[in-house]
Design a protein around this motif. Structure first.
Motif, PDB file in Angstrom:
ATOM      1  N   MET A 279       0.797  -1.276   0.110  1.00 29.74           N
ATOM      2  CA  MET A 279       0.160   0.000   0.152  1.00 29.74           C
ATOM      3  C   MET A 279       0.830   1.089   0.161  1.00 29.74           C
ATOM      4  N   GLY A 280       2.015   1.190   0.941  1.00 27.77           N
ATOM      5  CA  GLY A 280       2.951   2.489   0.690  1.00 27.77           C
ATOM      6  C   GLY A 280       3.467   2.697  -0.391  1.00 27.77           C
ATOM      7  N   LEU A 281       3.732   1.559  -1.182  1.00 37.00           N
ATOM      8  CA  LEU A 281       4.517   1.726  -2.676  1.00 37.00           C
ATOM      9  C   LEU A 281       3.668   2.455  -3.411  1.00 37.00           C
ATOM     10  N   ALA A 282       2.288   1.904  -3.415  1.00 35.66           N
ATOM     11  CA  ALA A 282       1.364   2.450  -4.349  1.00 35.66           C
ATOM     12  C   ALA A 282       0.998   3.719  -3.984  1.00 35.66           C
ATOM     13  N   LEU A 283       0.730   4.164  -2.955  1.00 33.96           N
ATOM     14  CA  LEU A 283       0.336   5.576  -2.417  1.00 33.96           C
ATOM     15  C   LEU A 283       1.596   6.476  -2.863  1.00 33.96           C
TER      16      LEU A 283
ATOM     17  N   PRO B 169      -9.248   8.796   1.128  1.00 35.82           N
ATOM     18  CA  PRO B 169      -9.784   9.292   2.226  1.00 35.82           C
ATOM     19  C   PRO B 169     -10.169   7.801   2.867  1.00 35.82           C
ATOM     20  N   LYS B 170     -10.728   7.034   2.203  1.00 37.15           N
ATOM     21  CA  LYS B 170     -11.227   5.831   3.205  1.00 37.15           C
ATOM     22  C   LYS B 170     -10.090   5.190   3.697  1.00 37.15           C
ATOM     23  N   ILE B 171      -8.994   4.861   2.834  1.00 37.24           N
ATOM     24  CA  ILE B 171      -7.838   4.344   3.728  1.00 37.24           C
ATOM     25  C   ILE B 171      -7.416   5.077   4.781  1.00 37.24           C
ATOM     26  N   LEU B 172      -7.427   6.423   4.805  1.00 41.37           N
ATOM     27  CA  LEU B 172      -6.970   7.309   5.816  1.00 41.37           C
ATOM     28  C   LEU B 172      -7.712   7.349   7.164  1.00 41.37           C
ATOM     29  N   VAL B 173      -9.158   6.934   7.039  1.00 38.10           N
ATOM     30  CA  VAL B 173      -9.936   7.158   8.154  1.00 38.10           C
ATOM     31  C   VAL B 173     -10.210   5.550   8.497  1.00 38.10           C
ATOM     32  N   ALA B 174      -9.716   4.580   7.863  1.00 36.67           N
ATOM     33  CA  ALA B 174     -10.276   3.355   8.254  1.00 36.67           C
ATOM     34  C   ALA B 174      -9.735   2.867   9.475  1.00 36.67           C
ATOM     35  N   GLY B 175     -10.158   2.269  10.513  1.00 36.63           N
ATOM     36  CA  GLY B 175      -9.734   2.018  11.828  1.00 36.63           C
ATOM     37  C   GLY B 175      -8.473   1.005  11.820  1.00 36.63           C
ATOM     38  N   ASP B 176      -8.677  -0.016  10.872  1.00 38.23           N
ATOM     39  CA  ASP B 176      -7.335  -0.780  10.793  1.00 38.23           C
ATOM     40  C   ASP B 176      -6.040  -0.430  10.103  1.00 38.23           C
ATOM     41  N   THR B 177      -6.173   0.776   9.438  1.00 36.84           N
ATOM     42  CA  THR B 177      -5.030   0.962   8.701  1.00 36.84           C
ATOM     43  C   THR B 177      -3.643   1.324   9.644  1.00 36.84           C
ATOM     44  N   MET B 178      -2.546   0.747   9.030  1.00 33.15           N
ATOM     45  CA  MET B 178      -1.760   0.875   9.906  1.00 33.15           C
ATOM     46  C   MET B 178      -0.912   2.330  10.095  1.00 33.15           C
ATOM     47  N   ASP B 179      -0.147   2.951  10.898  1.00 27.94           N
ATOM     48  CA  ASP B 179       0.235   4.333  11.089  1.00 27.94           C
ATOM     49  C   ASP B 179       1.107   4.695   9.619  1.00 27.94           C
ATOM     50  N   SER B 180       2.059   3.738   9.378  1.00 22.47           N
ATOM     51  CA  SER B 180       3.012   4.213   8.246  1.00 22.47           C
ATOM     52  C   SER B 180       2.043   4.542   6.866  1.00 22.47           C
ATOM     53  N   VAL B 181       0.979   3.587   6.901  1.00 24.43           N
ATOM     54  CA  VAL B 181      -0.042   3.885   5.496  1.00 24.43           C
ATOM     55  C   VAL B 181      -0.793   5.215   5.748  1.00 24.43           C
TER      56      VAL B 181
END
Length: 861
Positions: free
Chosen positions: A52-56, A76-88
């Motif tokens: 995900m990091g590479l894609a972003l 925005p969905k990835i940004l506010v999702a509860g299970d997204t890791m900090d680095s992402v």
């Protein structure tokens, strides 16, 4: 193609090479974009944080419109999702920021905005830092959507500022806890006005702590430590200046900056001077800034770096007021002799403005400007010498002194041409005031000017020829001498057509015209009308949009420091001068309206956005009532004007419908941000008057104009008027202006022509006591028949000639159209010239209508 294939690999190294290649080398218009977007979509959906990091990173690096279209809704969905890791989350916030900067229209505001704000509470400081950058940029365009971020930013800042350097180990830089994040939070707070009292108290504590820490001895001698500490300090001072509401903090900030004025670091001296320029425009800290005048003048003489010297000049200009003007102007003049060529013209403009603005004694003003021309004649623009002439012509008390002074200045063997222009003009107008002295007799004045003639350029010679013909009128004894000069071959056969034409025509005029005609044609110039100083306009233009002078001009109207009221100046003699702001009433010939962007997300009609908190609306601007009264009998013109903003109106009404065009003009060179006009109506008014309008673009560029259309429907008769409230940010300051909008009942008049018999028959029918309203009042304006007729017609009724037996009276008739009914109106105005009084009688079928129309019309005479 090989790189695109690598994207679908499950090995990190291969995928990394593929993304790296694409980020650097693929054109955003490549036909492979669809394949690349598919691969990115798969990686974003994989929930594998490294993929995900590479894609972003790839989306952010390419940042094309196609990518924004494909992913602006996903990120925005990835940004506010509860299970997204900090680095992402960090990467997603920065990726969204990049897309918003390149394609703001494609990033949809929605439910996620309130959740993004809560990232300011995140445990991970890296996420908070990335989110703050994103929120700051979004809040500049949509302040309402993100205003909840203020209290969160303050509490986060408070936790950082009060933490020890050991608390935030990974985010402490040379003993300073989280400096980058602190700076970003302070910047975010600069998007908003001061917060409410509960939050404000905590913010004030934070800012005091930052100022206190600046006084502590450094924890490290390394430059990185002082850089980080000072970065936070300067941003905190910017916020204090932006809020401009805490006198104690402003004075402390000023004293802190004063310590940096003599710091060995050039950058710190520069930044301190720049920040103090802004502080000088606050009424709370202006006096504190003035205490550093010696240090600043010293910096002018000893500073090695030209950019710091320029800031010192800016600061002297900003701290100048009536108490220190003579000292500051003298310092600037003495510095001008050795100043860098790159900043001489700007210093000349500033000296000219200050000398004019704070001149108590205009002889000092004349001396200063002539000195200016002597020291830096080449850098004195036309606006400056035009301005001297305007002021001398407009002030009788200085004309004799000016004539004497220029006469003496012209005696110098080498005179700058600008001095010859000023001398020629002033002696041509006022040479007679010194002609009684044998040392400056008419012939001596003429010979002195003519001795400079052959060394001057064509425009100056043309001006001198005009002076000579003025002398023919002022001093008959030198007429033959001047005619000989005009008759000489070098004038009558001059290669320059302008000079030749002047010589021929002036010679003919002096020969043919009688003394009476000469005196009329060549009489003294009339005083110049008041309008914005052309020098001020030139300085603003020169300084560009980021200038501090606009801000300072707008704010420093306190204590009416400027001579003759808030506007600094009579107009320019030049054709190139700034036109009067009100000359083009509606700005129809002005710059095209700013392109209308997407409407602000507040949505809906502005009329529906009735403000809940009355404190958000400013009281009516001074003079608003007078302007409102002026519009009762007219539909077009300037409704409001101050240093920053001009509001023009153009309206049309037919039966019970109307349309009003409101033109908002930005008179400065700085953008207005968050520009929000709102129409405010009471509940009663809303029931009787329907208004519809669309939002305007929230950004108004410097010098630009935006237009807003208001559609109006009169449902039933009404007495109040709507209030137009305009709020915007200008140069970091929140501006709030309210004016009454001239939508009055008489605008819905349809004039009705009636014969004398019909009029009196109808007059008798409306004889109930509640149907008639009468007012006897004193005339406020001269009693002029033609003006009175024009006002009655402008009011909306028909003017009925030869109806009243007394020809001095005025009679009118019309019908007020509303959605629900039509109301016939008859009016009679009886002037009494001896007593300077009027009697106004109105008869309508409805008492409230008679009352309102009588009130409105009585104010007009």
């Amino acid at each position: 193609m090989e790189a695109v294939n690598l994207l679908s690999s499950n090995r990190y190294t291969e995928k990394q090479i593929g993304y790296l290649f694409i980020s650097v080398l693929v054109n955003s218009n490549s036909e492979l974009i669809r394949l690349i977007n598919n691969a990115i979509k798969n990686d974003l959906a994989s929930r594998n944080p490294t993929f995900m990091g590479l894609a972003l990173h790839c989306i952010a690096n390419v940042g094309s419109r196609e990518m924004a279209e494909a992913f602006a809704g996903e990120i925005p969905k990835i940004l506010v999702a509860g299970d997204t890791m900090d680095s992402v989350k960090q990467s997603a916030a920065l990726c969204l920021l990049r897309l918003y900067r390149t394609s703001p229209d494609l990033v949809p505001m929605g439910d996620w905005t309130s959740r993004v704000v809560h990232l300011l509470n995140d445990q991970h400081l890296g996420v908070v830092t990335a989110a703050t950058s994103l929120i700051t940029t979004l809040a500049q365009k949509n302040p309402e959507e993100f205003k909840t971020s203020v209290s969160l930013a303050v509490s986060r800042l408070s936790r950082i500022v009060t933490s020890a350097s050991t608390d935030l180990q990974d985010y402490t830089y040379y003993f300073v806890p989280a400096p980058w994040l602190s700076v970003k939070l302070l910047r975010l707070l600069q998007c908003y006005p001061p917060p409410d009292p509960a939050v404000r108290g905590r913010l004030t504590e934070c800012l005091e702590t930052i100022l206190n820490k600046a006084q502590e001895p450094p924890k490290s001698k390394k430059v990185q430590h002082s850089n980080a500490k000072n970065a936070v300090l300067f941003e905190a001072i910017s916020l204090i200046i932006h809020h401009d509401s805490e006198p104690n903090l402003l004075v402390r900030a000023c004293n802190q900056l004063g310590q940096f004025l003599q710091h060995r670091e050039t950058n710190l001296r520069y930044l301190a001077l720049e920040s103090m320029c802004t502080l000088a425009s606050s009424e709370f800290s202006h006096e504190a800034v003035k205490t550093h005048i010696e240090t600043v003048t010293n910096a002018l003489k000893t500073e090695r770096d030209v950019s710091v010297r320029q800031r010192a000049v800016d600061l002297l200009y900003a701290m100048c007021d009536r108490s220190n003007a003579q000292q500051i102007v003298a310092e600037m003049l003495s510095y001008l002799e050795t100043a860098d060529y790159s900043i001489r013209e700007e210093i000349v403009l500033k000296v000219a403005i200050l000398a004019e603005k704070y001149a108590v004694d205009y002889t000092w003003y004349v001396d200063t400007i002539l000195n200016l021309i002597r020291i830096a004649g080449d850098y004195v623009s036309e606006e400056v010498w035009y301005r001297v002439i305007q002021i001398v012509i407009n002030r009788d008390d200085v004309q004799g002194y000016a004539a004497k002074t220029v006469f003496e200045a012209l005696q110098a063997p080498a005179c700058h041409e600008n001095l010859v222009k000023v001398g020629g003009y002033i002696l041509g107008e006022f040479g007679n005031l010194i002609a009684g002295d044998p040392r400056s007799s008419p012939l001596i004045q003429f010979n002195l000017l003519h001795s400079k003639f052959h060394l001057c350029s064509v425009p100056t010679r043309a001006l001198l020829l005009s002076t000579y013909i003025k002398f023919v009128n002022l001093f008959p004894e030198v007429k033959t001498t001047i005619q000989d000069v005009l008759r000489s071959d070098s004038q009558l056969k001059n290669a320059d057509v302008e000079l030749q034409q002047r010589a021929v025509e002036y010679l003919r005029l002096s020969t043919v015209a009688s003394t009476d005609i000469l005196a009329t044609v060549l009489e003294e110039m009339p005083p110049f009308p008041e309008r914005e100083s052309s020098i001020l306009a030139k300085l603003k233009k020169k300084k560009g949009p980021s200038t501090v002078t606009d801000l300072e001009e707008a704010k420093r109207e306190r204590s009416a420091d400027i001579n003759g009221g808030p506007e600094p100046a009579p107009a320019s003699a030049s054709a190139t001068s700034t036109p009067s702001p009100s000359a083009d009433l509606l700005g129809l010939g002005a710059a095209p309206p700013a392109p209308v962007g997407p409407p602000p997300s507040s949505g809906g009609l502005l009329v529906d956005v009735f403000s809940d908190s009355p404190s958000a609306v400013a009281p009516l601007a001074p003079g608003s009532e007078d302007n409102f009264a002026r519009f009762v009998c007219k539909n077009n013109g300037v409704l409001f004007e101050n240093q920053l903003l001009q509001i023009g109106l153009k309206s049309e009404f037919r039966q019970n419908l109307g349309r009003m065009f409101i033109f908002y003009g930005n008179k400065t060179s700085t953008q207005f941000l968050s520009f929000t006009p709102t129409l405010i109506c009471s509940d009663d008014l809303r029931a009787n008057l329907s208004l519809q309008t669309k939002p305007v673009d929230p950004t108004v560029d410097g010098g630009a104009q935006v237009q807003q259309v208001v559609n109006i429907e009169c449902v039933s008769d009404f007495t109040e008027a709507p209030v137009l409230n305009i709020q915007f940010r200008y140069g970091g300051t929140f501006q709030n202006v309210s004016v009454k909008l001239p939508i009055t009942l008489n605008k819905f008049f349809q004039p009705t022509e009636m014969a004398s018999q019909d009029f009196f028959q109808r007059w008798k029918q409306l004889s109930n006591p509640q149907q008639e309203v009468q007012n006897i009042f004193k005339a406020k304006h001269p009693m002029d028949t033609e003006i009175t007729k024009a006002k009655i017609i402008g009011f909306g009724s028909a003017l009925l000639e030869e109806v009243d037996p007394n020809p001095a009276n005025f009679v009118g008739a019309g019908i007020i159209h509303t959605k629900t009914t039509q109301i016939g109106c008859l009016l009679r105005l009886e002037p009494n010239l001896q007593a300077q009084m009027y009697r106004l009688t109105l008869r309508t079928s409805k008492e409230t209508v008679s009352q309102r129309l009588c009130e409105l019309l009585s104010e007009q005479f």
